[in-house]
Structure formats: structure tokens, C-alpha cells
Scaffold this motif. Structure first.
Motif, PDB file in Angstrom:
ATOM      1  N   LYS A  95       0.832  -1.199   0.000  1.00  0.00           N
ATOM      2  CA  LYS A  95       0.000   0.000   0.000  1.00  0.00           C
ATOM      3  C   LYS A  95       0.862   1.242   0.000  1.00  0.00           C
ATOM      4  CE  LYS A  95      -4.516  -0.695   2.001  1.00  0.00           C
ATOM      5  NZ  LYS A  95      -5.374  -0.566   3.170  1.00  0.00           N
ATOM      6  N   LYS A  96       0.332   2.287  -0.628  1.00  0.00           N
ATOM      7  CA  LYS A  96       0.938   3.615  -0.559  1.00  0.00           C
ATOM      8  C   LYS A  96      -0.041   4.518   0.182  1.00  0.00           C
ATOM      9  CE  LYS A  96       3.979   4.019  -4.570  1.00  0.00           C
ATOM     10  NZ  LYS A  96       5.231   4.271  -3.902  1.00  0.00           N
ATOM     11  N   THR A  97       0.501   5.406   0.987  1.00  0.00           N
ATOM     12  CA  THR A  97      -0.345   6.418   1.604  1.00  0.00           C
ATOM     13  C   THR A  97      -0.762   7.409   0.528  1.00  0.00           C
ATOM     14  OG1 THR A  97       1.475   7.918   2.125  1.00  0.00           O
ATOM     15  CG2 THR A  97       0.935   6.213   3.788  1.00  0.00           C
ATOM     16  N   ARG A  98      -1.738   8.232   0.853  1.00  0.00           N
ATOM     17  CA  ARG A  98      -2.157   9.258  -0.102  1.00  0.00           C
ATOM     18  C   ARG A  98      -0.993  10.173  -0.457  1.00  0.00           C
ATOM     19  NH1 ARG A  98      -8.225  11.660   0.989  1.00  0.00           N
ATOM     20  NH2 ARG A  98      -9.097  10.667  -0.850  1.00  0.00           N
ATOM     21  N   THR A  99      -0.178  10.527   0.517  1.00  0.00           N
ATOM     22  CA  THR A  99       0.961  11.409   0.256  1.00  0.00           C
ATOM     23  C   THR A  99       1.976  10.731  -0.658  1.00  0.00           C
ATOM     24  OG1 THR A  99       0.648  12.525   2.364  1.00  0.00           O
ATOM     25  CG2 THR A  99       2.810  12.765   1.326  1.00  0.00           C
ATOM     26  N   GLU A 100       2.276   9.453  -0.405  1.00  0.00           N
ATOM     27  CA  GLU A 100       3.219   8.721  -1.263  1.00  0.00           C
ATOM     28  C   GLU A 100       2.673   8.597  -2.682  1.00  0.00           C
ATOM     29  OE1 GLU A 100       5.284   5.701   1.982  1.00  0.00           O
ATOM     30  OE2 GLU A 100       3.342   5.162   1.102  1.00  0.00           O
ATOM     31  N   LEU A 101       1.391   8.291  -2.804  1.00  0.00           N
ATOM     32  CA  LEU A 101       0.795   8.168  -4.129  1.00  0.00           C
ATOM     33  C   LEU A 101       0.745   9.525  -4.824  1.00  0.00           C
ATOM     34  CD1 LEU A 101      -0.370   6.325  -6.258  1.00  0.00           C
ATOM     35  CD2 LEU A 101      -2.607   6.546  -5.150  1.00  0.00           C
ATOM     36  N   TYR A 102       0.469  10.580  -4.083  1.00  0.00           N
ATOM     37  CA  TYR A 102       0.497  11.932  -4.629  1.00  0.00           C
ATOM     38  C   TYR A 102       1.882  12.224  -5.218  1.00  0.00           C
ATOM     39  CZ  TYR A 102       0.579  16.980  -4.996  1.00  0.00           C
ATOM     40  OH  TYR A 102       0.728  18.252  -5.478  1.00  0.00           O
ATOM     41  N   TYR A 152      -4.958  15.519  -0.143  1.00  0.00           N
ATOM     42  CA  TYR A 152      -4.167  14.304  -0.312  1.00  0.00           C
ATOM     43  C   TYR A 152      -2.930  14.276   0.588  1.00  0.00           C
ATOM     44  CZ  TYR A 152      -6.843  14.185  -4.686  1.00  0.00           C
ATOM     45  OH  TYR A 152      -7.846  14.208  -5.622  1.00  0.00           O
ATOM     46  N   THR A 153      -2.348  15.450   0.811  1.00  0.00           N
ATOM     47  CA  THR A 153      -1.071  15.504   1.536  1.00  0.00           C
ATOM     48  C   THR A 153      -1.149  16.241   2.867  1.00  0.00           C
ATOM     49  OG1 THR A 153      -0.347  17.574   0.508  1.00  0.00           O
ATOM     50  CG2 THR A 153       0.186  15.527  -0.664  1.00  0.00           C
ATOM     51  N   GLY A 154      -2.218  16.996   3.065  1.00  0.00           N
ATOM     52  CA  GLY A 154      -2.353  17.767   4.286  1.00  0.00           C
ATOM     53  C   GLY A 154      -1.805  19.170   4.170  1.00  0.00           C
ATOM     54  N   THR A 155      -1.103  19.471   3.072  1.00  0.00           N
ATOM     55  CA  THR A 155      -0.542  20.813   2.877  1.00  0.00           C
ATOM     56  C   THR A 155      -0.761  21.244   1.434  1.00  0.00           C
ATOM     57  OG1 THR A 155       1.634  19.927   2.315  1.00  0.00           O
ATOM     58  CG2 THR A 155       1.255  20.530   4.623  1.00  0.00           C
ATOM     59  N   ALA A 156      -0.891  22.535   1.233  1.00  0.00           N
ATOM     60  CA  ALA A 156      -0.985  23.057  -0.128  1.00  0.00           C
ATOM     61  C   ALA A 156       0.351  22.853  -0.831  1.00  0.00           C
ATOM     62  CB  ALA A 156      -1.364  24.539  -0.107  1.00  0.00           C
ATOM     63  N   TYR A 195      -3.155  18.917  -8.263  1.00  0.00           N
ATOM     64  CA  TYR A 195      -2.728  20.112  -7.531  1.00  0.00           C
ATOM     65  C   TYR A 195      -3.902  20.789  -6.811  1.00  0.00           C
ATOM     66  CZ  TYR A 195       1.945  20.066  -9.644  1.00  0.00           C
ATOM     67  OH  TYR A 195       3.227  19.741 -10.020  1.00  0.00           O
ATOM     68  N   LEU A 196      -5.053  20.844  -7.478  1.00  0.00           N
ATOM     69  CA  LEU A 196      -6.209  21.489  -6.854  1.00  0.00           C
ATOM     70  C   LEU A 196      -6.636  20.792  -5.564  1.00  0.00           C
ATOM     71  CD1 LEU A 196      -8.394  22.355  -9.962  1.00  0.00           C
ATOM     72  CD2 LEU A 196      -7.335  23.969  -8.381  1.00  0.00           C
ATOM     73  N   ASN A 197      -6.420  19.497  -5.491  1.00  0.00           N
ATOM     74  CA  ASN A 197      -6.819  18.721  -4.321  1.00  0.00           C
ATOM     75  C   ASN A 197      -5.639  18.322  -3.451  1.00  0.00           C
ATOM     76  OD1 ASN A 197      -9.781  18.369  -4.788  1.00  0.00           O
ATOM     77  ND2 ASN A 197      -9.011  17.553  -6.711  1.00  0.00           N
ATOM     78  N   ALA A 198      -4.478  18.912  -3.684  1.00  0.00           N
ATOM     79  CA  ALA A 198      -3.254  18.510  -2.984  1.00  0.00           C
ATOM     80  C   ALA A 198      -3.384  18.571  -1.476  1.00  0.00           C
ATOM     81  CB  ALA A 198      -2.085  19.381  -3.446  1.00  0.00           C
TER      82      ALA A 198
END
Length: 173
Positions: A114-121, A167-171, A161-164
Motif C-alpha cells: 500500500k501507498k499512503t495518499r501522500t506517497e501516491l500523490y 491528499y497531503t495535508g498541505t498546499a 494540484y487542486l486537491n493537494a
């Protein structure tokens, strides 16, 4: 339930007040009422369809890269498969968050990690930028109708990018 776009539409619209559906197909009432879980057929179907497309893209890329056959559009077709795979991973990150990840280098038949949302981002951003900058994918509006091009890849990157922040918790810009 095996239709990719129809499943994606249902997943994104049934739980909203924008779309009202009175069908009693398996899973539809649960999704409309926001009472689904991993065993809901409608949810399972679209998740499976996303990863079916990813696995088909991975296998095409793997086979195309390994073949000794040379054909004029080989690099473009590999780039198209990468772009379609990225689109499916975008839908997965957007709708399911942390998901299993496999690419053309993964061992066939093994359970992917599995990848986290941040890793997949991070992977998606790098993959999309590489496709835009370094691939033989057709330029926007220069390819054959109905085939993915760099314009579509730029759209996926823009949506990422619009939803970053989600997905990552930070802009990211």
C-alpha cells in the motif's frame, strides 16, 4: 457495474443531492444514503475496475518494453498506457485514499504493497510531469481523436494540484 465511467459517476454523484437515483440495484440505495462499506457491490466494482485498468496498463508497458519488435508508435503507446494508468491512480487517490500500488516493475501475482495518499500523490506528480516533459505522447489536440494526449495529462496534474491539500495535508503551490 463493470463500466468504468458509469461506476465513477455513481461513486461521485450518488451520495450527493445533485443526483437522485431510485434504482434498487445492489448497492445503489446504500451509496445514496451514504451507508456503504467495503463489501458494497457498487463500491467494490469501481475499485476493482480502477485496478483492472491499472493492471492492464502495467502489463502492456511491461510487454512493450521487453519486446524486440520495433514499431513506429511503440513509445507513444507506452506513454498512453502510463497516462491511462495515472488517470486510474488519480481516481483511486481521490476516492479511496491509501491504496495498493503496482507498476510495470512489480512481480505479477504478488500482493502489491500500500501507498499512503501522500506517497501516491508524490508518485503521481512525478509520473505526470515525466509524461508531459519526456514522453512521446501527442501534444494537445495533435493526436488522434479519442486517444489521450498531453492536454489530458496536464488536466490530471491540475486536478491533483487542486486537491493537494486533501491528499497531503498541505498546499503544494
Amino acid at each position: 457495474m463493470s463500466q468504468y465511467i458509469r461506476g465513477l459517476f455513481h461513486l461521485c454523484e450518488l451520495p450527493t443531492d445533485v443526483y437522485v437515483c431510485g434504482w434498487n440495484d445492489e448497492g445503489v440505495p446504500d451509496v445514496c444514503k451514504m451507508q456503504w462499506d467495503a463489501s458494497t457491490g457498487l463500491i467494490y466494482s469501481i475499485y476493482s475496475r480502477m485496478f483492472f485498468q491499472i493492471s492492464q496498463c502495467n502489463e502492456f508497458i511491461r510487454q512493450a518494453q521487453q519486446t524486440n519488435l520495433a514499431f513506429a508508435s511503440k513509445d507513444q503507446m507506452i506513454a498512453e498506457a502510463r497516462a491511462l494508468r495515472a488517470l486510474s491512480y488519480y481516481h483511486a487517490i481521490d476516492n479511496f485514499g491509501n491504496v495498493r500500488f503496482a507498476d510495470e516493475t512489480s512481480v505479477v501475482g504478488s500482493l502489491p504493497g500500500k501507498k499512503t495518499r501522500t506517497e501516491l500523490y508524490d508518485w503521481l506528480e512525478a509520473e505526470l510531469k515525466d509524461i508531459i516533459d519526456n514522453s512521446k505522447l501527442a501534444e494537445p489536440k495533435a493526436g488522434q481523436y479519442g486517444r489521450i494526449d498531453k492536454g489530458a495529462v496536464k488536466m490530471i496534474l491540475a486536478k491533483l494540484y487542486l486537491n493537494a491539500q486533501g491528499y497531503t495535508g498541505t498546499a503544494q503551490w
